[in-house]
Design a protein around this motif. Sequence first.
Motif, mmCIF file in Angstrom:
data_model
loop_
_atom_site.group_PDB
_atom_site.id
_atom_site.type_symbol
_atom_site.label_atom_id
_atom_site.label_comp_id
_atom_site.label_asym_id
_atom_site.label_seq_id
_atom_site.Cartn_x
_atom_site.Cartn_y
_atom_site.Cartn_z
ATOM 1 N N GLU A 1 39.041 -11.407 77.059
ATOM 2 C CA GLU A 1 38.088 -10.818 77.988
ATOM 3 C C GLU A 1 37.909 -9.344 77.649
ATOM 4 N N LEU A 2 36.698 -8.842 77.820
ATOM 5 C CA LEU A 2 36.404 -7.471 77.447
ATOM 6 C C LEU A 2 37.295 -6.481 78.192
ATOM 7 N N ASP A 3 37.985 -5.635 77.430
ATOM 8 C CA ASP A 3 38.785 -4.544 77.977
ATOM 9 C C ASP A 3 38.506 -3.338 77.089
ATOM 10 N N LEU A 4 37.468 -2.584 77.425
ATOM 11 C CA LEU A 4 37.036 -1.486 76.567
ATOM 12 C C LEU A 4 38.005 -0.317 76.589
ATOM 13 N N HIS A 5 38.798 -0.194 77.651
ATOM 14 C CA HIS A 5 39.818 0.853 77.719
ATOM 15 C C HIS A 5 40.885 0.613 76.659
ATOM 16 N N ALA A 6 41.450 -0.590 76.645
ATOM 17 C CA ALA A 6 42.490 -0.912 75.667
ATOM 18 C C ALA A 6 41.922 -0.961 74.252
ATOM 19 N N LEU A 7 40.690 -1.438 74.106
ATOM 20 C CA LEU A 7 40.061 -1.495 72.782
ATOM 21 C C LEU A 7 39.904 -0.096 72.201
ATOM 22 N N SER A 8 39.477 0.849 73.027
ATOM 23 C CA SER A 8 39.310 2.226 72.570
ATOM 24 C C SER A 8 40.640 2.842 72.149
ATOM 25 N N LEU A 9 41.671 2.652 72.974
ATOM 26 C CA LEU A 9 42.990 3.207 72.653
ATOM 27 C C LEU A 9 43.557 2.587 71.384
ATOM 28 N N LEU B 1 44.497 4.508 67.893
ATOM 29 C CA LEU B 1 45.814 4.376 67.267
ATOM 30 C C LEU B 1 45.690 3.991 65.797
ATOM 31 N N ALA B 2 44.856 2.989 65.513
ATOM 32 C CA ALA B 2 44.695 2.547 64.125
ATOM 33 C C ALA B 2 44.127 3.670 63.259
ATOM 34 N N SER B 3 43.184 4.439 63.817
ATOM 35 C CA SER B 3 42.610 5.556 63.064
ATOM 36 C C SER B 3 43.665 6.614 62.767
ATOM 37 N N SER B 4 44.522 6.899 63.751
ATOM 38 C CA SER B 4 45.595 7.876 63.534
ATOM 39 C C SER B 4 46.564 7.403 62.470
ATOM 40 N N TYR C 1 26.444 6.448 67.968
ATOM 41 C CA TYR C 1 27.597 6.825 68.797
ATOM 42 C C TYR C 1 28.900 6.693 68.009
ATOM 43 N N THR C 2 29.005 5.625 67.211
ATOM 44 C CA THR C 2 30.201 5.436 66.398
ATOM 45 C C THR C 2 30.411 6.601 65.437
ATOM 46 N N ARG C 3 29.352 7.087 64.855
ATOM 47 C CA ARG C 3 29.452 8.210 63.919
ATOM 48 C C ARG C 3 29.798 9.523 64.627
ATOM 49 N N GLN D 1 34.351 6.044 67.621
ATOM 50 C CA GLN D 1 34.826 4.968 68.486
ATOM 51 C C GLN D 1 34.037 3.694 68.172
ATOM 52 N N PRO D 2 34.574 2.522 68.513
ATOM 53 C CA PRO D 2 33.843 1.280 68.256
ATOM 54 C C PRO D 2 32.485 1.246 68.956
ATOM 55 N N SER D 3 31.492 0.720 68.283
ATOM 56 C CA SER D 3 30.146 0.646 68.871
ATOM 57 C C SER D 3 30.106 -0.269 70.085
ATOM 58 N N ALA D 4 31.039 -1.235 70.154
ATOM 59 C CA ALA D 4 31.062 -2.181 71.274
ATOM 60 C C ALA D 4 31.253 -1.475 72.610
ATOM 61 N N ILE D 5 31.856 -0.300 72.605
ATOM 62 C CA ILE D 5 32.151 0.410 73.844
ATOM 63 C C ILE D 5 30.876 0.740 74.605
ATOM 64 N N VAL D 6 29.804 1.064 73.895
ATOM 65 C CA VAL D 6 28.536 1.343 74.578
ATOM 66 C C VAL D 6 27.554 0.181 74.441
ATOM 67 N N ALA D 7 27.651 -0.575 73.354
ATOM 68 C CA ALA D 7 26.686 -1.653 73.111
ATOM 69 C C ALA D 7 26.776 -2.746 74.171
ATOM 70 N N MET D 8 27.987 -3.044 74.660
ATOM 71 C CA MET D 8 28.152 -4.134 75.615
ATOM 72 C C MET D 8 27.421 -3.856 76.918
ATOM 73 N N HIS D 9 27.398 -2.606 77.359
ATOM 74 C CA HIS D 9 26.688 -2.279 78.599
ATOM 75 C C HIS D 9 25.181 -2.493 78.438
ATOM 76 N N GLY D 10 24.651 -2.104 77.289
ATOM 77 C CA GLY D 10 23.233 -2.321 77.056
ATOM 78 C C GLY D 10 22.878 -3.778 76.895
ATOM 79 N N LEU D 11 23.745 -4.540 76.241
ATOM 80 C CA LEU D 11 23.474 -5.959 76.030
ATOM 81 C C LEU D 11 23.428 -6.723 77.344
ATOM 82 N N ILE D 12 24.297 -6.351 78.277
ATOM 83 C CA ILE D 12 24.306 -7.031 79.573
ATOM 84 C C ILE D 12 22.941 -6.900 80.254
ATOM 85 N N VAL D 13 22.308 -5.738 80.109
ATOM 86 C CA VAL D 13 20.989 -5.532 80.692
ATOM 87 C C VAL D 13 19.949 -6.416 80.012
#
Length: 413
Positions: free
Chosen positions: A82-90, A94-97, A341-343, A347-359
């Motif tokens: 299930e979508l959890d954008l908070h944990a996905l972002s963190l 972490l992986a980037s670091s 936004y990713t550039r 951060q992953p594009s899904a973080i903002v893309a999912m909100h737009g897709l729902i609309v």
Amino acid sequence: MQSKNVDKSEFIQIRKFIVKLGKMLHKYGTPTFRLEAYLLEVAQYLGVRASFIATPTSLTVVIWSDKHEDEYNTAARLMPGELDLHALSLTDELASSLLEGKLTLAEADKRLDEIDVLPSPYNNFITGPAFGLATGAFAMMMGASWSEILWSAALGVLAFVWTLWAQRSKRVSLMLEPATAFIAGILASAIGGCLDPGINIPLIVLSSVIVFVPGLALTIGLAELSNRNMVSGTARTMDAVMQLFKLYFGAFLGITAGFTLFGENVYKPAQSLPYWATWLAVFLLTMSLVAMFRTRLKHIPWAIAAAFIAYGATTWGAMYMDNGLGAFVGAFALGVFANLYTRIANQPSAIVAMHGLIVLVPGSKSYIGLNSFISGQDFVRADNIGQEVFFIFMSLVAGLIFANVVMPTKKAL
């Protein structure tokens, strides 16, 4: 990136980290084609070769060193994420670091465990009203009257109560969608029969269960198929179709039982809301999704912008093309914005893309089309609904593909 030589102890550390990372990203609702691509990037940076096969219910991992001195494979049976954008972002941070050398592999592995047990940044006293806000905002977008909007919001909060119960009971979780729709149907019929005659009962029921309507899952499934991830795409699409059937059956049974108990309701169209209410509904829906998707506070302005860009571009496109191709313009604009936004934010594009897709996703129209096919009646004005749903789905997928060509994403996620 070329593989480097790693000793056996380092190989064990790397493969444990990659497997744990894959399971966590799967848990957070990452589409499988993005999950596979991201894990492959991480494996290459860590100096091993790897192959991944992800589906909505499983993850298979094969990892080997450059000259096959060490090999490892595992297959895990997982529950759909299930979508959890908070944990996905963190997790992405972490992986980037790790890849930038700011963390050791041991530190990253420990941090993964900490992220996995983090509570939601939004407690139930925020998420519950967010359910009501989402259902009320959807009713507003569908042109409901103020009283219908309020009743939809109230039943949406009840749907959240069912969701909490399902988290504590396996039996309830197995029947969550049809049971919620059934209760909503009976209660909406009782409201129409006793408290507010003439309301649009089917629309209220649809609005009250809109959080369960699998429009986003259908879109992701088709996107996976377009990326030739056949097993995952087919499984996700069929799961979404079955969820849609369960919702409709529960609603149909509930309304039928309600009409038997409280008498049949005669719908009396109310005065439509002003045009600005639609834009207000987009804002309210996006804010409700912030809590439901667990979006981090710093990402909220981006999420709101994504929703308005997607809806605004679709509205503009629909002025010059039919509604299906208007969705292509909206998806294209959303995809370009999400990749930009990713550039900017790394951060992953899904973080903002999912909100737009729902609309944009036509999950509600799929439900309406199913109702028209079975009952032969429309509870909202909808001409050629089946053809329109098909075009919208195809337009969404095509728009996102074209956006990735024009503005390539910086991250696989």
